[in-house]
Scaffold this motif. Structure first.
Motif, short mmCIF file in Angstrom:
data_model
loop_
_atom_site.label_atom_id
_atom_site.label_comp_id
_atom_site.label_asym_id
_atom_site.label_seq_id
_atom_site.Cartn_x
_atom_site.Cartn_y
_atom_site.Cartn_z
N ARG A 193 -36.03 -10.58 40.05
CA ARG A 193 -35.31 -9.57 39.25
C ARG A 193 -34.81 -10.10 37.92
O ARG A 193 -34.38 -9.32 37.08
CB ARG A 193 -34.11 -9.04 40.05
N HIS A 194 -34.81 -11.42 37.73
CA HIS A 194 -34.20 -12.01 36.53
C HIS A 194 -35.14 -12.96 35.78
O HIS A 194 -34.77 -14.11 35.51
CB HIS A 194 -32.91 -12.74 36.91
N PRO A 195 -36.32 -12.48 35.40
CA PRO A 195 -37.19 -13.39 34.63
C PRO A 195 -36.60 -13.65 33.25
O PRO A 195 -35.96 -12.77 32.66
CB PRO A 195 -38.50 -12.60 34.53
N LEU A 196 -36.79 -14.86 32.77
CA LEU A 196 -36.28 -15.23 31.44
C LEU A 196 -37.44 -15.46 30.47
O LEU A 196 -38.40 -16.14 30.81
CB LEU A 196 -35.46 -16.52 31.53
N PRO A 197 -37.31 -14.91 29.26
CA PRO A 197 -38.30 -15.25 28.22
C PRO A 197 -38.22 -16.73 27.91
O PRO A 197 -37.17 -17.37 28.09
CB PRO A 197 -37.85 -14.41 27.01
N GLY A 198 -39.30 -17.30 27.42
CA GLY A 198 -39.37 -18.72 27.15
C GLY A 198 -38.33 -19.25 26.18
O GLY A 198 -37.95 -20.42 26.24
N ASP A 199 -37.83 -18.40 25.29
CA ASP A 199 -36.88 -18.86 24.28
C ASP A 199 -35.42 -18.73 24.70
O ASP A 199 -34.51 -19.03 23.93
CB ASP A 199 -37.11 -18.12 22.96
N VAL A 200 -35.16 -18.29 25.93
CA VAL A 200 -33.79 -18.14 26.42
C VAL A 200 -33.46 -19.29 27.36
O VAL A 200 -34.14 -19.49 28.37
CB VAL A 200 -33.60 -16.79 27.15
N LYS A 201 -32.42 -20.03 27.02
CA LYS A 201 -31.98 -21.13 27.89
C LYS A 201 -31.32 -20.56 29.14
O LYS A 201 -30.68 -19.50 29.09
CB LYS A 201 -30.98 -22.02 27.16
N ILE A 202 -31.43 -21.29 30.22
CA ILE A 202 -30.85 -20.82 31.48
C ILE A 202 -29.35 -20.56 31.34
O ILE A 202 -28.83 -19.61 31.90
CB ILE A 202 -31.14 -21.80 32.64
N THR A 203 -28.67 -21.36 30.56
CA THR A 203 -27.22 -21.20 30.40
C THR A 203 -26.86 -20.02 29.52
O THR A 203 -25.70 -19.63 29.46
CB THR A 203 -26.60 -22.49 29.83
N VAL A 263 -30.61 -27.33 39.07
CA VAL A 263 -30.51 -26.37 37.96
C VAL A 263 -31.83 -26.34 37.20
O VAL A 263 -32.32 -25.27 36.82
CB VAL A 263 -29.33 -26.71 37.02
N ASP A 264 -32.44 -27.49 37.01
CA ASP A 264 -33.75 -27.54 36.35
C ASP A 264 -34.81 -26.77 37.14
O ASP A 264 -35.64 -26.08 36.56
CB ASP A 264 -34.20 -28.98 36.15
N HIS A 265 -34.76 -26.87 38.44
CA HIS A 265 -35.72 -26.14 39.29
C HIS A 265 -35.51 -24.64 39.14
O HIS A 265 -36.48 -23.87 39.05
CB HIS A 265 -35.58 -26.55 40.75
N LEU A 266 -34.24 -24.22 39.10
CA LEU A 266 -33.96 -22.80 38.90
C LEU A 266 -34.44 -22.36 37.52
O LEU A 266 -35.01 -21.28 37.37
CB LEU A 266 -32.46 -22.53 39.06
N ASN A 267 -34.24 -23.18 36.52
CA ASN A 267 -34.70 -22.89 35.18
C ASN A 267 -36.20 -22.63 35.16
O ASN A 267 -36.67 -21.65 34.59
CB ASN A 267 -34.32 -24.02 34.23
N VAL A 268 -36.95 -23.50 35.79
CA VAL A 268 -38.41 -23.35 35.85
C VAL A 268 -38.76 -22.04 36.58
O VAL A 268 -39.63 -21.28 36.12
CB VAL A 268 -39.06 -24.56 36.54
N ALA A 269 -38.11 -21.78 37.69
CA ALA A 269 -38.40 -20.58 38.47
C ALA A 269 -38.13 -19.31 37.67
O ALA A 269 -38.91 -18.35 37.72
CB ALA A 269 -37.59 -20.58 39.77
N LEU A 270 -37.05 -19.29 36.91
CA LEU A 270 -36.69 -18.10 36.13
C LEU A 270 -37.60 -17.90 34.92
O LEU A 270 -37.70 -16.79 34.40
CB LEU A 270 -35.23 -18.18 35.67
#
Length: 76
Positions: free
Chosen positions: A30-40, A67-74
């Motif tokens: 439900r929460h995909p992130l575009p490549g230019d958005v940092k997880i934080t 947190v890095d793993h979550l970043n990759v997943a998102l």
């Protein structure tokens, strides 16, 4: 010094989010992130959640790996 390996579900618990395997998968879907958005900087975090993620990354502790793993997943 002994290293602690945290689990993905533990990070979700720290963030105050549901932490079952299915709930984690649903959250990521439900929460995909575009490549230019940092997880934080993701718009779906509360201020407290974003601050926690920043702190965990800043400490570069065992939590940073999760947190890095979550970043990759998102970002997929």
């Amino acid at each position: 010094m002994e290293s602690t390996h945290h689990q993905f579900y533990e990070l979700f618990e720290q963030l105050g989010l549901p932490s079952s395997e299915q709930e984690i998968c649903d959250f990521i879907d439900r929460h995909p992130l575009p490549g230019d958005v940092k997880i934080t900087q993701a718009p779906f975090w509360t201020e407290q959640q974003a601050a926690l993620l920043k702190e965990l990354l800043k400490q570069d502790a065992d939590w940073a790996v999760v947190v890095d793993h979550l970043n990759v997943a998102l970002h997929h």
